[in-house]
Every structure is written in structure tokens, then in C-alpha cells.
Design a protein around this motif. Structure first.
Motif, short mmCIF file in Angstrom:
data_model
loop_
_atom_site.label_atom_id
_atom_site.label_comp_id
_atom_site.label_asym_id
_atom_site.label_seq_id
_atom_site.Cartn_x
_atom_site.Cartn_y
_atom_site.Cartn_z
N ARG A 1 -3.07 1.96 7.26
CA ARG A 1 -2.59 0.65 6.81
C ARG A 1 -0.99 0.79 6.57
O ARG A 1 -0.21 0.03 7.29
CB ARG A 1 -3.12 -0.36 5.69
N ASP A 2 -0.65 1.65 5.72
CA ASP A 2 0.80 1.93 5.45
C ASP A 2 1.65 2.37 6.78
O ASP A 2 2.85 1.93 6.82
CB ASP A 2 0.81 3.10 4.53
N GLU B 1 1.16 0.88 -7.35
CA GLU B 1 0.39 2.14 -6.56
C GLU B 1 -1.00 2.36 -6.74
O GLU B 1 -1.29 2.25 -8.17
CB GLU B 1 1.16 3.29 -6.66
N LYS C 1 5.74 -2.95 -7.34
CA LYS C 1 4.68 -2.77 -6.56
C LYS C 1 3.66 -1.66 -7.11
O LYS C 1 4.09 -0.76 -7.57
CB LYS C 1 4.96 -2.29 -5.12
N GLU D 1 8.73 -2.02 4.62
CA GLU D 1 9.13 -2.81 3.51
C GLU D 1 10.41 -2.12 2.89
O GLU D 1 10.32 -0.98 2.75
CB GLU D 1 8.11 -3.15 2.72
N ASP E 1 12.10 -0.78 -0.32
CA ASP E 1 11.89 -0.09 -1.34
C ASP E 1 12.06 -1.20 -2.83
O ASP E 1 11.79 -0.85 -3.83
CB ASP E 1 12.47 1.13 -1.69
N GLY F 1 -6.00 3.17 3.60
CA GLY F 1 -4.72 3.04 2.93
C GLY F 1 -3.58 3.57 3.73
O GLY F 1 -2.28 3.00 3.78
N ALA F 2 -3.87 4.75 3.92
CA ALA F 2 -2.73 5.64 4.86
C ALA F 2 -2.48 5.03 6.41
O ALA F 2 -1.41 4.99 6.81
CB ALA F 2 -3.20 7.09 5.01
#
Length: 154
Positions: free
Chosen positions: A82-83, A68, A66, A89, A91, A79-80
Motif C-alpha cells: 500500500r505504501d 506509525e 501520523k 505524501e 512528510d 502495508g508495504a
């Protein structure tokens, strides 16, 4: 009426006086019969064939980690959020479902019996013959008997 009647008497005379000459001109019938021999072993003789065929081989592509993103300003806030709201998920890196397929040659080997080496016994004598089939436990053989006449006795 024969075409040359005057030749009939000399030919008859030669046949009576020289019977050996007359005997050579006659065909002698050969003494032949069939019997069965006992098969001791039948070993197959193989022909080896090589063939190459093309087969499609597919490999999974390598896992992709993934990436970053470098977040700045408003993208950093979005983004924060959304995370936080997104389900958790693992790792583990994501895998791409695409496959790399290509045609590769595959060599194959085939063996097939083409004949049989047959060991058999007939009247106590061992023989070996190559036959196009497996005869089983007995083999039909041809027995021929012909007298040997020495050349000086003719």
C-alpha cells in the motif's frame, strides 16, 4: 353693580394719595429682544458607554502526527504494498479539520456627543454655555434689560 360699593372710594383715594403702593401692584413689562452672538468654539462633550457582547471564537486544533502502526506478519506485507502504490505524501503531519469553538465576552467602548461647550462673544464680552446642539458660527441670544431700583427709593 359692585358687591361692596362703599369700598370703591377708599381704594381710589389710597391709589391717588400713595402712588408708590399702586405702582407695586402693577406688573412691569420686561424689555426683551433677541440678537446674535459670534461663536468662537464649540467643543463636544462625550458620554462613554461600555458594552459587553458574546462572540464565537474558533481555533484550529493542533496538528496531529501520523501514527506509525506496528505492523506484523501479513499486515506488514499489505502495508508495504500500500505504501508503494499510494501517491507520495508530504512528510508534514496531517491536520484535523475540526475546530474548537466557544463563546467569549468582548468588551466594547462607544463614545457619543451629548452636549457642546460653546464659547461665544456678544458686544465684546466672552461667554460660555453648555448647549444640547452645535450652534454653528452664530448663536441666537436673549437680551433682557431691567432697571435696578434701590430699596430705599421705593
Amino acid at each position: 353693580m359692585p358687591r361692596y360699593p362703599f369700598l370703591a372710594f377708599p381704594v381710589l383715594l389710597v391709589a391717588c394719595v400713595f402712588p408708590a403702593v399702586a405702582q407695586e401692584t402693577t406688573l412691569q413689562v420686561e424689555n426683551v429682544r433677541t440678537e446674535y452672538a459670534r461663536v468662537m468654539a464649540a467643543t463636544p462633550v462625550y458620554q462613554t458607554l461600555h458594552a459587553t457582547s458574546m462572540v464565537e471564537r474558533c481555533e484550529r486544533s493542533t496538528p496531529v502526527a501520523k501514527v506509525e502502526e506496528d505492523r506484523r506478519g501479513l499486515a506488514r506485507v499489505v502495508g508495504a504494498v500500500r505504501d508503494v502504490l499510494a501517491p507520495a505524501e508530504d512528510d508534514e503531519p496531517r491536520t484535523v479539520n475540526e475546530r474548537e469553538c466557544r463563546m467569549v465576552p468582548v468588551d466594547r467602548e462607544f463614545r457619543r456627543p451629548i452636549a457642546y461647550d460653546v464659547d461665544y462673544v456678544h458686544h465684546g464680552i466672552k461667554y460660555r454655555s453648555r448647549l444640547p446642539f452645535d450652534p454653528g458660527n452664530r448663536l441666537r441670544v436673549r437680551v433682557s434689560v431691567t432697571p435696578i431700583v434701590p430699596a430705599n427709593e421705593r
